[in-house]
Motif scaffolding. Structure first.
Motif, PDB file in Angstrom:
ATOM      1  N   TRP A 260       0.821  -1.222   0.000  1.00 24.21           N
ATOM      2  CA  TRP A 260       0.000   0.000   0.000  1.00 24.21           C
ATOM      3  C   TRP A 260       0.854   1.271   0.000  1.00 24.21           C
ATOM      4  O   TRP A 260       0.386   2.337  -0.428  1.00 24.21           O
ATOM      5  N   ARG A 261       2.096   1.181   0.455  1.00 27.07           N
ATOM      6  CA  ARG A 261       2.926   2.377   0.606  1.00 27.07           C
ATOM      7  C   ARG A 261       3.735   2.636  -0.666  1.00 27.07           C
ATOM      8  O   ARG A 261       4.513   1.780  -1.102  1.00 27.07           O
ATOM      9  N   PRO A 262       3.608   3.825  -1.275  1.00 20.58           N
ATOM     10  CA  PRO A 262       4.391   4.136  -2.479  1.00 20.58           C
ATOM     11  C   PRO A 262       5.888   4.095  -2.200  1.00 20.58           C
ATOM     12  O   PRO A 262       6.327   4.283  -1.061  1.00 20.58           O
ATOM     13  N   HIS A 263       6.676   3.870  -3.222  1.00 24.57           N
ATOM     14  CA  HIS A 263       8.133   3.779  -3.074  1.00 24.57           C
ATOM     15  C   HIS A 263       8.694   5.084  -2.503  1.00 24.57           C
ATOM     16  O   HIS A 263       8.405   6.178  -2.991  1.00 24.57           O
ATOM     17  N   GLY A 264       9.497   4.944  -1.455  1.00 27.20           N
ATOM     18  CA  GLY A 264      10.173   6.094  -0.855  1.00 27.20           C
ATOM     19  C   GLY A 264       9.289   7.017  -0.051  1.00 27.20           C
ATOM     20  O   GLY A 264       9.753   8.063   0.409  1.00 27.20           O
ATOM     21  N   ALA A 265       8.018   6.646   0.164  1.00 30.00           N
ATOM     22  CA  ALA A 265       7.071   7.576   0.791  1.00 30.00           C
ATOM     23  C   ALA A 265       7.212   7.639   2.304  1.00 30.00           C
ATOM     24  O   ALA A 265       6.942   8.671   2.925  1.00 30.00           O
ATOM     25  N   GLY A 266       7.629   6.543   2.927  1.00 29.07           N
ATOM     26  CA  GLY A 266       7.727   6.541   4.378  1.00 29.07           C
ATOM     27  C   GLY A 266       6.410   6.883   5.035  1.00 29.07           C
ATOM     28  O   GLY A 266       5.363   6.344   4.676  1.00 29.07           O
ATOM     29  N   ALA A 267       6.446   7.803   5.988  1.00 31.23           N
ATOM     30  CA  ALA A 267       5.236   8.205   6.702  1.00 31.23           C
ATOM     31  C   ALA A 267       4.315   9.064   5.856  1.00 31.23           C
ATOM     32  O   ALA A 267       3.170   9.327   6.256  1.00 31.23           O
ATOM     33  N   GLY A 268       4.803   9.520   4.720  1.00 25.09           N
ATOM     34  CA  GLY A 268       3.962  10.337   3.844  1.00 25.09           C
ATOM     35  C   GLY A 268       3.776  11.760   4.312  1.00 25.09           C
ATOM     36  O   GLY A 268       2.839  12.449   3.895  1.00 25.09           O
ATOM     37  N   VAL A 269       4.664  12.227   5.186  1.00 18.13           N
ATOM     38  CA  VAL A 269       4.594  13.603   5.688  1.00 18.13           C
ATOM     39  C   VAL A 269       5.971  14.230   5.579  1.00 18.13           C
ATOM     40  O   VAL A 269       6.988  13.524   5.590  1.00 18.13           O
ATOM     41  N   PRO A 270       6.055  15.553   5.464  1.00 19.62           N
ATOM     42  CA  PRO A 270       7.375  16.211   5.465  1.00 19.62           C
ATOM     43  C   PRO A 270       8.087  15.949   6.789  1.00 19.62           C
ATOM     44  O   PRO A 270       7.477  15.989   7.857  1.00 19.62           O
ATOM     45  N   ILE A 271       9.384  15.656   6.717  1.00 16.29           N
ATOM     46  CA  ILE A 271      10.153  15.369   7.935  1.00 16.29           C
ATOM     47  C   ILE A 271      10.668  16.674   8.536  1.00 16.29           C
ATOM     48  O   ILE A 271      11.286  17.491   7.843  1.00 16.29           O
ATOM     49  N   VAL A 272      10.419  16.839   9.816  1.00 19.77           N
ATOM     50  CA  VAL A 272      10.889  18.021  10.532  1.00 19.77           C
ATOM     51  C   VAL A 272      12.338  17.795  10.952  1.00 19.77           C
ATOM     52  O   VAL A 272      12.666  16.782  11.576  1.00 19.77           O
ATOM     53  N   THR A 273      13.220  18.714  10.599  1.00 24.92           N
ATOM     54  CA  THR A 273      14.621  18.615  11.013  1.00 24.92           C
ATOM     55  C   THR A 273      14.746  19.010  12.483  1.00 24.92           C
ATOM     56  O   THR A 273      14.288  20.079  12.875  1.00 24.92           O
ATOM     57  N   PRO A 274      15.331  18.173  13.328  1.00 24.21           N
ATOM     58  CA  PRO A 274      15.463  18.541  14.746  1.00 24.21           C
ATOM     59  C   PRO A 274      16.329  19.778  14.906  1.00 24.21           C
ATOM     60  O   PRO A 274      17.339  19.929  14.204  1.00 24.21           O
ATOM     61  N   PRO A 275      15.971  20.666  15.793  1.00 19.18           N
ATOM     62  CA  PRO A 275      16.739  21.890  15.952  1.00 19.18           C
ATOM     63  C   PRO A 275      18.110  21.628  16.556  1.00 19.18           C
ATOM     64  O   PRO A 275      18.275  20.728  17.390  1.00 19.18           O
ATOM     65  N   LEU A 276      19.087  22.394  16.124  1.00 19.17           N
ATOM     66  CA  LEU A 276      20.397  22.355  16.750  1.00 19.17           C
ATOM     67  C   LEU A 276      20.333  23.094  18.085  1.00 19.17           C
ATOM     68  O   LEU A 276      19.479  23.973  18.270  1.00 19.17           O
ATOM     69  N   PRO A 277      21.192  22.758  19.042  1.00 20.08           N
ATOM     70  CA  PRO A 277      21.167  23.471  20.314  1.00 20.08           C
ATOM     71  C   PRO A 277      21.363  24.977  20.114  1.00 20.08           C
ATOM     72  O   PRO A 277      22.209  25.402  19.325  1.00 20.08           O
ATOM     73  N   LYS A 278      20.573  25.770  20.819  1.00 18.90           N
ATOM     74  CA  LYS A 278      20.716  27.216  20.741  1.00 18.90           C
ATOM     75  C   LYS A 278      21.984  27.629  21.480  1.00 18.90           C
ATOM     76  O   LYS A 278      22.207  27.213  22.623  1.00 18.90           O
TER      77      LYS A 278
END
Length: 435
Positions: A260-278
């Protein structure tokens, strides 16, 4: 055996313990008080997950492990239901998989990549935590890639203890598809070093009188590879990468259960980049006295600085630095270890180097060990830091422990002056570790 440092004697001891535990459960559980039954059920949930992981580490066949995963999933569901029914309020919302303990990701990884039955992912869904305080963004997006009805939370708390192994994968998945494989390959080069707080170290000797058994693999990386259909050829020969698990998934599950999952789709949502420490600009900071001292030790890391200040306050003098050093060490900003504990001393030095993105520091392997290796390692760390623009400072607490911090070379003089004003006894490494 899949475990690169495995020892059959150690594995046999684990399974003997497990068999005794399960036999006792079968014979005695009904005779226990309700309080003891609740305690026993809590313990069983962790032990069930460890058992499956240890079968993989020992080298059992995948089809045998798959059967064990299914039976223990049912056992976990039963234990969780028992606790929801019988435990006191506040302790009865129980989900065996909460997304932050490495045993959870191990069990989930083995389960999602092994069990071929179409209905299984939703069965696993029943034992995954839905409490916001114990959910993690990375594990949630990985679970969603295999469980279509899995819902993401609107926000997530930062777990600094799991971030060290979660954030590199999250950053890799946030990259364009063509760059993910190389980013994960880089992460796998660092995986063993990252796992040191969880028990990995060079030349493990998991036998009586030696080291604890380290039974862990990069299941989180395997889940990411399978969820996003990433080429793993650059790192699939890593001894702790579960290559056979990934191959099983790609051969028997990807185009059947998970078609059911398209190739390379994963969760199907944009991935949020974790913030670097301030990080504060140390040259413009307005902090004074003790707060400035902590800020310099934390190299401007604002979260770490605030965490220490919340714990310690802002004393005018620090006669006993034990509590202060414990707070700094908890954020990987200081060395605080027993005078004989060379493993912890060098691990903490490596974590400080990692926090400042200075590269890998391992220190001398030994022998000698104990205090002699600590002194040699701290001297080596001091020498290693200098060309990178940092200085190691030993702090004397008149006890049987090592206390040391790292500050930028350009602020070293200011730091020593602040230490003197706060009655913190700062010493040069050469004057202490050469004795």
């Amino acid at each position: 055996m899949r475990d690169p440092a495995g020892n059959m004697t150690s594995y046999a001891e684990f399974f003997e313990h497990y068999d005794r535990h399960m036999g006792w459960r079968k014979e005695k559980f009904a005779t226990l008080t309700l309080e003891r039954q609740i305690w026993y059920s809590y313990e069983q949930m962790g032990l069930s997950q460890k058992m499956v992981l240890h079968r993989y580490g020992r080298g059992d066949r995948l089809d045998e492990i798959q059967s064990t995963v299914r039976s223990h999933t049912s056992l976990l569901i039963d234990d969780a239901e028992f606790l929801r029914t019988n435990a006191e309020e506040g302790m009865n919302q129980v989900y065996p998989i909460d997304g932050t303990w490495r045993g959870n990701i191990s069990f989930a990884g083995l389960a999602l990549l092994l069990v071929e039955a179409p209905e299984y992912p939703e069965l696993l869904h029943k034992i995954i935590d839905i409490d916001l305080q114990r959910r993690a963004y990375l594990t949630d997006i990985l679970f969603k890639a295999f469980i279509p009805n899995y819902s993401l939370a609107s926000k997530y708390r930062i777990d600094k203890y799991s971030a060290v192994w979660m954030d590199p994968i999250q950053r890799s998945l946030a990259l364009p598809a063509g760059e993910r494989a190389q980013a994960l390959a880089t992460h796998m080069k660092n995986w063993c070093r990252i796992m040191r707080p969880w028990g990995w170290k060079p030349n493990l000797k998991p036998v009586y009188g030696g080291d604890n058994l380290f039974c862990d693999f990069a299941f989180e990386v395997a889940l990411a590879v399978c969820a996003y259909d990433i080429d793993d050829s650059a790192f699939n020969d890593h001894p702790y990468y579960p290559r056979d698990l990934v191959e099983h998934y790609r051969t028997k599950i990807r185009h059947n259960r998970d078609a059911w999952r398209p190739h390379g789709a994963g969760a199907g949502v944009p991935i949020v980049t974790p913030p670097l420490p301030k990080r504060a600009d140390l040259s413009r900071s307005k902090r004074k006295t003790f707060a400035r001292w902590v800020e310099l030790v934390c190299d401007g890391d604002m979260d770490a600085t605030e965490s220490v200040l919340e714990t310690i306050g802002k004393p005018r003098k620090v006669e006993d630095i034990d509590e202060l050093m414990a707070a700094l060490a908890a954020s990987s900003q200081a060395i605080q270890s027993d005078v004989k504990d060379d493993a912890t001393t060098l691990l903490q030095a490596g974590r400080i180097a990692e926090q400042r993105a200075l590269g890998d520091f391992d220190g001398p392997p030994g022998p000698p060990f104990g205090p002699a290796r600590c002194r040699a390692g701290l001297l080596a760390f001091a020498d290693w830091l200098q060309p990178r623009g940092y200085r190691l400072v030993d702090l004397d607490n008149d006890d049987d422990a090592w206390h040391a911090v790292v500050v930028k070379a350009e602020y070293h003089t200011e730091f020593i002056e602040l230490s003197n004003s706060l009655k913190i006894r700062a010493r040069e490494p050469d004057a202490v570790y050469n004795n």
